[in-house]
Design a protein around this motif. Structure first.
Motif, PDB file in Angstrom:
ATOM      1  N   CYS A   4      27.479 -53.507  46.199  1.00  0.00           N
ATOM      2  CA  CYS A   4      26.128 -53.689  46.759  1.00  0.00           C
ATOM      3  C   CYS A   4      25.512 -52.347  47.137  1.00  0.00           C
ATOM      4  O   CYS A   4      24.318 -52.113  46.900  1.00  0.00           O
ATOM      5  CB  CYS A   4      26.181 -54.605  47.986  1.00  0.00           C
ATOM      6  N   LEU A   5      26.328 -51.449  47.698  1.00  0.00           N
ATOM      7  CA  LEU A   5      25.839 -50.106  48.056  1.00  0.00           C
ATOM      8  C   LEU A   5      25.460 -49.317  46.804  1.00  0.00           C
ATOM      9  O   LEU A   5      24.461 -48.583  46.795  1.00  0.00           O
ATOM     10  CB  LEU A   5      26.902 -49.359  48.856  1.00  0.00           C
ATOM     11  N   ILE A   6      26.256 -49.466  45.746  1.00  0.00           N
ATOM     12  CA  ILE A   6      25.955 -48.787  44.478  1.00  0.00           C
ATOM     13  C   ILE A   6      24.632 -49.280  43.912  1.00  0.00           C
ATOM     14  O   ILE A   6      23.771 -48.490  43.500  1.00  0.00           O
ATOM     15  CB  ILE A   6      27.097 -49.009  43.459  1.00  0.00           C
ATOM     16  N   LEU A   7      24.446 -50.600  43.897  1.00  0.00           N
ATOM     17  CA  LEU A   7      23.211 -51.179  43.353  1.00  0.00           C
ATOM     18  C   LEU A   7      22.001 -50.767  44.188  1.00  0.00           C
ATOM     19  O   LEU A   7      20.931 -50.478  43.636  1.00  0.00           O
ATOM     20  CB  LEU A   7      23.336 -52.709  43.281  1.00  0.00           C
ATOM     21  N   ALA A   8      22.174 -50.730  45.514  1.00  0.00           N
ATOM     22  CA  ALA A   8      21.086 -50.293  46.393  1.00  0.00           C
ATOM     23  C   ALA A   8      20.743 -48.831  46.131  1.00  0.00           C
ATOM     24  O   ALA A   8      19.557 -48.448  46.062  1.00  0.00           O
ATOM     25  CB  ALA A   8      21.477 -50.500  47.854  1.00  0.00           C
ATOM     26  N   SER A   9      21.780 -47.994  45.965  1.00  0.00           N
ATOM     27  CA  SER A   9      21.559 -46.567  45.681  1.00  0.00           C
ATOM     28  C   SER A   9      20.793 -46.386  44.379  1.00  0.00           C
ATOM     29  O   SER A   9      19.837 -45.603  44.309  1.00  0.00           O
ATOM     30  CB  SER A   9      22.897 -45.830  45.591  1.00  0.00           C
ATOM     31  N   TYR A  10      21.176 -47.143  43.360  1.00  0.00           N
ATOM     32  CA  TYR A  10      20.538 -46.972  42.057  1.00  0.00           C
ATOM     33  C   TYR A  10      19.149 -47.592  41.992  1.00  0.00           C
ATOM     34  O   TYR A  10      18.337 -47.204  41.143  1.00  0.00           O
ATOM     35  CB  TYR A  10      21.451 -47.493  40.947  1.00  0.00           C
ATOM     36  N   THR A  11      18.865 -48.525  42.869  1.00  0.00           N
ATOM     37  CA  THR A  11      17.497 -49.026  42.983  1.00  0.00           C
ATOM     38  C   THR A  11      16.585 -47.906  43.482  1.00  0.00           C
ATOM     39  O   THR A  11      15.501 -47.669  42.928  1.00  0.00           O
ATOM     40  CB  THR A  11      17.430 -50.227  43.945  1.00  0.00           C
TER      41      THR A  11
END
Length: 312
Positions: A212-219
């Motif tokens: 979830c943190l990775i996806l948030a970062s890449y958003t």
């Protein structure tokens, strides 16, 4: 299923693909090719990251750790697989199984967290470029990487130890290619609902939260890339980030399908194919993904090869 008198047998029989022996020879050949490739690719990444001054940055410091992790990760399982596939004796000692359990899950958990850390590094580099060197200083990078390795040790030490305490009622056959926590829990007898629940809860923090943190970062990164005026700058940022995203999905996809469901619901062949994917395929592909999609690494590798041949 073979049953013996002892609660913990002296050795386990790893059934693997015993019901489909025709798979064993092709799989043995594939592993014999991919294992040296994985080792050479990851060693090359480590060498160029250390030897080329242009790659002395936090991103390549984390990439060096990832390559070292992948080497240890695949080494913890592939030699044992090759031995079992190449001989009629498909066994592993209880102590060997315990060591493999600790090392394999230590490396897997550490890689999950390290990939999240690498996405944070890309977030700071692209979304906070003016503060990048201030935020991602050498001291912080070493502290973050040390924390990630420590968390991996804590996860493997606690979860593997609890799993090894489960009674096996003398069962000494594992329907798998290696010793892995979900398969051992599924094989164990008696009450194991608490172990299944504990594994699911811990894996939420090891797998789901970092993802979830990775996806948030890449958003945030995606929005920042779209605001870059230079097409060359957008292309370079996209190339670096896309490499990392490919590695993330290759690793997290099989891991989530294996660990975020109760071990009792795992199908018979699922652990075997998933272990081959995130334990063999991903560590082999990682160095090539980062090399082929990164001009800096390709340039450093080219310089290293030329210096080797010119010295000769």
């Amino acid at each position: 299923m073979t049953v013996i008198n002892e609660s913990h047998p002296k050795e386990f029989i790893l059934l693997g693909f015993a019901d489909r022996p025709w798979i064993e020879l092709p799989l043995f050949i594939v592993l014999l090719i991919t294992y040296p490739l994985a080792m050479m690719g990851n060693i090359a990444i480590i060498l160029v990251s250390r030897l080329d001054p242009r790659l002395h940055s936090p991103m390549y410091f984390f990439l060096t750790n990832l390559s070292f992790l992948d080497m240890c990760y695949t080494t913890s399982i592939v030699p044992q697989m090759l031995f079992n596939l190449g001989s009629s004796k498909k066994t592993i000692s209880y102590m060997g199984c315990a060591v493999q359990l600790y090392v394999f899950h230590f490396m897997a958990a550490t890689e999950c967290l390290l990939l999240a850390l690498m996405s944070f590094d890309r977030y700071v580099a692209i979304c906070r470029p003016l503060h990048y060197t201030l935020i991602m200083n050498q001291r912080l990078c070493i502290l973050l990487v040390s924390t990630v390795w420590l968390c991996g040790i804590i996860y493997a030490g606690s979860e593997a130890t609890v799993t090894l305490q489960l009674p096996l009622c003398g069962i000494n056959q594992l329907d798998h290619l290696l010793c892995e926590i979900p398969v051992l829990i599924k094989t164990a007898c008696g009450e194991k609902e608490a172990n299944e629940l504990a594994l699911s809860v811990i894996c939420i923090f090891i797998l789901a939260v970092p993802l979830c943190l990775i996806l948030a970062s890449y958003t945030c990164i995606g929005r920042a890339i779209l605001k870059i005026n230079s097409s060359e700058g957008r292309k370079k940022a996209f190339g670096t980030c896309s490499s990392h995203l490919i590695v993330v999905f290759l690793f997290y996809g099989p891991g989530i399908s294996m660990y975020l469901q109760p071990p009792s619901s795992i199908t018979r062949d699922q652990p075997k194919f998933m272990a081959l994917f995130y334990g063999v395929v991903t560590p082999t592909l990682n160095p090539f993904i980062y090399t082929l999609r990164n001009k800096d690494v390709k340039g450093a590798l080219g310089s290293l090869v030329r210096s080797i041949f010119s010295s000769k």
